[in-house]
Design a protein around this motif. Structure first.
Motif, PDB file in Angstrom:
ATOM      1  N   LYS A   1      -4.794  -4.204  11.255  1.00 49.54           N
ATOM      2  CA  LYS A   1      -4.789  -3.074   9.789  1.00 49.54           C
ATOM      3  C   LYS A   1      -5.493  -4.983   9.845  1.00 49.54           C
ATOM      4  N   ARG A   2      -5.217  -6.170   9.915  1.00 46.94           N
ATOM      5  CA  ARG A   2      -6.162  -7.597   9.132  1.00 46.94           C
ATOM      6  C   ARG A   2      -7.542  -7.263   9.251  1.00 46.94           C
ATOM      7  N   VAL A   3      -8.046  -6.917  10.246  1.00 44.48           N
ATOM      8  CA  VAL A   3      -9.635  -6.733  10.336  1.00 44.48           C
ATOM      9  C   VAL A   3     -10.012  -5.269   9.109  1.00 44.48           C
ATOM     10  N   ALA A   4      -9.399  -4.550   8.935  1.00 42.53           N
ATOM     11  CA  ALA A   4      -9.270  -3.779   8.156  1.00 42.53           C
ATOM     12  C   ALA A   4      -9.745  -3.895   6.343  1.00 42.53           C
ATOM     13  N   ASN A   5      -8.162  -4.436   6.582  1.00 43.98           N
ATOM     14  CA  ASN A   5      -8.435  -4.790   4.955  1.00 43.98           C
ATOM     15  C   ASN A   5      -9.456  -5.892   4.723  1.00 43.98           C
ATOM     16  N   LYS A   6      -9.920  -6.788   5.677  1.00 39.58           N
ATOM     17  CA  LYS A   6     -10.513  -8.249   5.303  1.00 39.58           C
ATOM     18  C   LYS A   6     -12.149  -6.985   5.139  1.00 39.58           C
ATOM     19  N   ALA A   7     -12.249  -6.080   6.028  1.00 39.23           N
ATOM     20  CA  ALA A   7     -13.338  -4.963   6.003  1.00 39.23           C
ATOM     21  C   ALA A   7     -13.810  -4.738   4.697  1.00 39.23           C
ATOM     22  N   ALA A   8     -12.151  -3.697   4.480  1.00 41.33           N
ATOM     23  CA  ALA A   8     -12.368  -2.807   3.597  1.00 41.33           C
ATOM     24  C   ALA A   8     -11.241  -3.139   2.213  1.00 41.33           C
ATOM     25  N   PRO A   9     -11.902  -5.414   2.077  1.00 42.15           N
ATOM     26  CA  PRO A   9     -10.752  -5.149   0.931  1.00 42.15           C
ATOM     27  C   PRO A   9     -10.331  -3.846  -0.850  1.00 42.15           C
ATOM     28  N   ASP A  10     -11.008  -3.094  -1.240  1.00 43.46           N
ATOM     29  CA  ASP A  10     -10.480  -2.898  -2.272  1.00 43.46           C
ATOM     30  C   ASP A  10     -10.342  -0.717  -1.922  1.00 43.46           C
TER      31      ASP A  10
ATOM     32  N   MET B   1       0.645  -0.856  -0.153  1.00 46.22           N
ATOM     33  CA  MET B   1      -0.351  -0.206  -0.238  1.00 46.22           C
ATOM     34  C   MET B   1       1.413   1.193   0.354  1.00 46.22           C
ATOM     35  N   ARG B   2       1.754   1.245   0.611  1.00 49.98           N
ATOM     36  CA  ARG B   2       2.852   2.085   0.698  1.00 49.98           C
ATOM     37  C   ARG B   2       3.452   3.440  -0.896  1.00 49.98           C
ATOM     38  N   ASP B   3       3.372   2.350  -1.619  1.00 48.42           N
ATOM     39  CA  ASP B   3       4.045   3.077  -2.916  1.00 48.42           C
ATOM     40  C   ASP B   3       3.170   3.098  -3.624  1.00 48.42           C
ATOM     41  N   LEU B   4       1.923   2.675  -3.208  1.00 48.50           N
ATOM     42  CA  LEU B   4       0.473   3.556  -3.762  1.00 48.50           C
ATOM     43  C   LEU B   4       0.389   5.036  -3.468  1.00 48.50           C
ATOM     44  N   PHE B   5       0.823   4.781  -2.759  1.00 44.94           N
ATOM     45  CA  PHE B   5       0.877   6.093  -1.945  1.00 44.94           C
ATOM     46  C   PHE B   5       2.302   7.896  -1.835  1.00 44.94           C
ATOM     47  N   ARG B   6       3.073   6.713  -2.985  1.00 35.82           N
ATOM     48  CA  ARG B   6       4.061   7.237  -2.885  1.00 35.82           C
ATOM     49  C   ARG B   6       4.670   7.316  -3.949  1.00 35.82           C
ATOM     50  N   ARG B   7       5.160   8.377  -4.334  1.00 34.35           N
ATOM     51  CA  ARG B   7       5.486   8.528  -5.888  1.00 34.35           C
ATOM     52  C   ARG B   7       7.190   8.528  -6.000  1.00 34.35           C
TER      53      ARG B   7
ATOM     54  N   MET C   1      -7.244  10.791  -0.745  1.00 35.95           N
ATOM     55  CA  MET C   1      -7.278   9.540  -0.735  1.00 35.95           C
ATOM     56  C   MET C   1      -8.219   8.540  -1.143  1.00 35.95           C
ATOM     57  N   PRO C   2      -8.473   7.807  -2.096  1.00 33.92           N
ATOM     58  CA  PRO C   2     -10.266   7.829  -2.178  1.00 33.92           C
ATOM     59  C   PRO C   2     -11.111   6.837  -1.514  1.00 33.92           C
TER      60      PRO C   2
END
Ligand SMILES: Nc1nc2c(ncn2[C@@H]2O[C@H](COP(=O)(O)OP(=O)(O)OP(=O)(O)O)[C@@H](O)[C@H]2O)c(=O)[nH]1
Ligand SMILES: Nc1nc2c(ncn2[C@@H]2O[C@H](COP(=O)(O)OP(=O)(O)O)[C@@H](O)[C@H]2O)c(=O)[nH]1
Ligand SMILES: [Mg+2]
Ligand SMILES: [Mg+2]
Lengths: 443, 315
Positions: free
Chosen positions: B222-231, B1-7, B111-112
């Motif tokens: 964080k795992r829970v968050a990723n699961k609840a918001a997979p996209d 995810m990190r790279d997504l937000f960092r140019r 952010m989206p």
């Protein structure tokens, strides 16, 4: 990071050994190391300057230069000077005629409310009937926080809600305590910046309203260079009588305490060592001194170990290590216990002198839960005899163990090698090649 | 995810260069009014460098980083035949501005939809207050926000966030004290999805980075968050108190390892502390500073400006 000042000084003087007589220049090199160590520990740079000057004077005027272990001598002087600044543990000043009044003050988030509850808890254990008073009318739910803590402890909390004027509420709290035979009143105030004139004068008003017997400045052990400014300002505004250093359960070196103590002369009275209401300790100057020097990690490590391992267990393991009967059963048990304490590599690095040894071994294996489970499976697939005496585990036994544990022969080999390394390390430890405190033997 | 937000790091644009020049100009002007003996001198002496190093140390930049910065400026001065103390200081400022300008990132406001922000940090650093501020800020930027009361441990922490939610006027999802923070996070994300709230800000209990179990708990969140918001992106924002000394580096390392810190909020800059340690954090770990907190009111909050920050270090 964990290389201690002691190690560094020893290195310096070892390098100079061949030279014969040490010059003042040589001493300066050592002083630079001390300066760096103190600055890394967040001691204020002005305080560092004074301190190093004193140490240097003592070094030049003493036997250090002729000593066979000048590094150790210098460390000793530094340690002594640190203790001199930190001072002796000092008790709370209690009034002859109750109630005694204790006022807590400090920056935002320092730990005042938690400390108020901890103090009340400690004092009650000492036979007091404490009353807590909630004077933080600013931070959302600050009063609720103190009320909740009071409820947990079953200690009364005086509050006039968020519309109250803190100085008036403070005076009323003391009246309330008199009427209800409370022997000590602990006043929790709002966090404030030392440059906020309005809030600082409010603090003065509270002080005037109740004439406290103790005004404790609550400071976070993680504070950096700015600690002196805040402490000086608080001390100038109200008559600070003691310092409480919070969050000492972390790995902050706590140099701020030395700075505050040096510039205000106020004694350090307590240390906060956790979020729970029993995590308050009387100040130990020696421990803080060691910690500032970068040696304190050992103490926290011992504490960590003690949380997981009973003394009896530790003693039995120590004996096993000495008599070289530490076997795979012990290994598994240790690993499970150590695993609860945190990543292995990090733990080992806390031990002074251990860093080098680990490097020599090509790094410490860091284990995660899955690996521990694998190891568990491998060890439990061994016979009792094999666990006692891993030397007998030959090729065919290895195959059997791998099959039994659902792992591979490579993994079994790896484990046996790891165990050998641990044994080697333990031999080094017990043969006294490394300085390691007794309590740590359990590891 | 990190790279997504960092140019990727890039060389300064002409605009940035102009900024740097501006900073340099400010140095010159600011220096004139300074009482520091440093600037009474017309030539650079050993003393000049000592004083510059002390200035940095005083701002909590840390002795090693301070030494390195001064060393490099010294080399530059020799190379470029710079002669005055002011120019020496400028050389250090330029280095710092340059280093901090190395990484570019997408701020939370851009952010989206669906983004989840875990707000983490040691005890008392200002997490809950920063959430109130960030919520206010996002609200002003036209983004809808939902708060998750993930600190179920500290006494009255839930009440504290509730008060803020009410004041700021944003919805909150909270459970009982002592409840599982994972469940709170899950419910909050689901609530945001069904109500169409764009960004979920998760308050977490303060924890010292040395507490293994508590750091694991955070990973679980964080795992829970990723699961609840997979996209959707799940980012971690580390809150650092500007009064913190060198320990902030260890804090950042630990939190980075456990939940991959994407950005830092530097709080309590309204005091006299400069927060210089975050420079070292950035220098070492490349975790960018996203926002600053400058008071206890919800609008005492701003995006991080590296020029302003560097200039303030020298004031
Ligand atoms: N002066 C000042 N105070 C701040 C700032 N940010 C937070 N605070 C104060 O710092 C204290 C702690 O802030 P919180 O937001 O409760 O911190 P936290 O990290 O949530 O604390 P815990 O949850 O207890 O670990 C409160 O008194 C806040 O009002 C700031 O930028 N400036
Ligand atoms: N780990 C640890 N946390 C502490 C300690 N003392 C206080 N805290 C935590 O630090 C935060 C701020 O404490 P609080 O008492 O609310 O600070 P106040 O704003 O000064 O009243 C809370 O999360 C407390 O749980 C301590 O000694 N160790
Ligand atoms: Mg409080
Ligand atoms: Mg909070």
């Amino acid at each position: 990071m964990f290389e201690t000042l002691s190690d560094r000084l020893t290195d310096i003087f070892t390098g100079l050994r061949g030279k014969g007589v040490l010059t003042e220049r040589d001493v300066d090199v050592a002083m630079r190391e001390i300066r760096m160590a103190l600055l890394e520990a967040d001691v204020n740079f002005k305080v560092v300057k004074q301190f190093v000057k004193r140490v240097k004077e003592r070094c030049i005027g003493s036997e250090v230069m002729k000593s066979l272990t000048p590094g150790q001598q210098v460390v000793k002087i530094v340690h002594e000077e640190l203790l001199a600044v930190l001072g002796e543990p000092t008790r709370l000043e209690m009034s002859q005629t109750p109630p005694s009044i204790i006022l807590l003050a400090g920056l935002q988030g320092a730990g005042k409310t938690t400390t108020a509850a901890k103090l009340a808890n400690t004092l009650r254990k000492g036979g007091h009937h404490p009353l807590l008073a909630a004077l933080d009318v600013y931070r959302p739910a600050a009063i609720d926080q103190l009320i909740a803590l009071g409820k947990q402890l079953n200690i009364p909390v005086y509050s006039e809600g968020i519309k109250a004027s803190p100085p008036k509420a403070a005076a009323n709290a003391v009246q309330y305590a008199r009427r209800n035979a409370n022997t000590v009143v602990i006043l929790d105030t709002a966090g404030r910046l030392h440059i906020d004139e309005q809030m600082m004068s409010e603090l003065q008003e509270i002080e005037r309203a109740v004439s406290p017997h103790e005004v404790l400045l609550v400071a976070d052990a993680m504070t950096g260079q700015d600690a002196v400014h805040a402490a000086e300002a608080f001390h100038a505004a109200v008559n600070v009588t003691g310092l409480v250093l919070t969050k000492m359960d972390g790995d902050a070196r706590g140099g701020a305490a030395l700075s505050i103590r040096e510039v205000t002369g106020v004694p350090i009275k307590y240390m906060g060592t956790g979020e729970k209401t029993d995590a308050l300790e009387v100040f130990h100057p020696d421990r803080l001194a060691q910690r500032i020097l970068g040696m304190g990690d050992v103490l926290s490590l011992i504490e960590k170990a003690q949380e997981q391992i009973t003394e009896e267990e530790a003693r039995s393991i120590e004996k096993k290590m000495r008599t070289a009967t530490f076997d795979l059963d012990d290994f598994l048990k240790q690993m499970q216990q150590v695993r609860k304490m945190g990543p292995m590599a990090q733990l080992v690095e806390m031990i002074p002198g251990m860093r080098g040894a680990v490097k020599q071994m090509g790094g410490m294996p860091d284990m995660n839960d899955k690996q521990v489970k694998h190891i568990e499976a491998i060890i439990t697939s061994m016979t009792r005899q094999e666990r006692r005496n891993p030397g007998i585990i030959d090729g065919s036994r290895r195959k059997r163990i791998a099959r039994g544990s659902g792992t591979s022969v490579q993994e079994v080999n790896q484990l046996l090698n790891q165990f050998k390394d641990v044994q080697k390390m333990m031999k080094q430890l017990t043969s006294g090649k490394m300085r390691i405190p007794k309590g740590l033997m359990g590891l | 995810m990190r790279d997504l937000f960092r140019r990727a790091p890039k060389t300064p644009t002409p605009e940035q260069k102009e900024h740097i020049e501006e900073a340099v100009q400010k140095t010159r002007e600011g220096a004139l009014g300074r009482i520091s003996s440093l600037f009474r001198e017309q030539v650079i002496t050993g003393e000049t460098w000592d004083q510059l190093e002390e200035l940095l140390i005083q701002a909590d930049v840390g002795p090693v980083t301070a030494m390195t910065l001064v060393e490099r400026a010294r080399e530059e001065v020799e190379r470029e035949e710079i002669r005055t103390p002011v120019e020496a200081e400028t050389a250090i400022r330029r280095q710092m501005v340059h280093i901090l300008g190395e990484v570019d990132f997408v701020p939370v406001e851009d952010m989206p939809d669906g983004t989840v922000v875990l707000v983490v940090g040691v005890n008392g650093s200002g997490k809950t207050t920063s959430i109130a501020k960030l919520a206010t800020y996002l609200h002003h930027q036209g983004r809808s926000v939902l708060l998750a009361a993930g600190d179920t441990f500290r006494a009255a922490a839930i009440d504290q966030l509730r008060v803020w939610a009410e004041r700021v006027g944003v919805p909150i999802v909270a459970h009982q004290p002592e409840a599982d923070p994972g469940a709170v996070v899950f419910d909050a994300i689901k609530a945001a999805q069904s109500r169409g709230a764009q960004i979920v800000l998760v308050d977490t209990a303060g924890r010292l980075h040395t507490k293994f179990n508590l750091m694991e708990e955070l990973q679980k969140l964080k795992r829970v968050a990723n699961k609840a918001a997979p996209d959707a992106p799940v980012v971690s924002l580390l809150v650092v108190d500007a009064t913190t000394g060198q320990n902030a580096i260890l804090q950042a390392k630990s939190f980075l390892q456990s939940v991959n810190v994407d950005g830092i909020v530097l709080t309590k800059l309204d005091g006299t502390a400069k927060g210089g340690v975050v420079f070292s954090v950035f220098n070492e770990l490349k975790v960018p500073i996203w926002y600053i907190g400058t008071g206890e009111k919800p609008d005492a909050f701003a995006p991080f400006d590296h020029l302003q920050f560097v200039n303030a270090l020298f004031e």
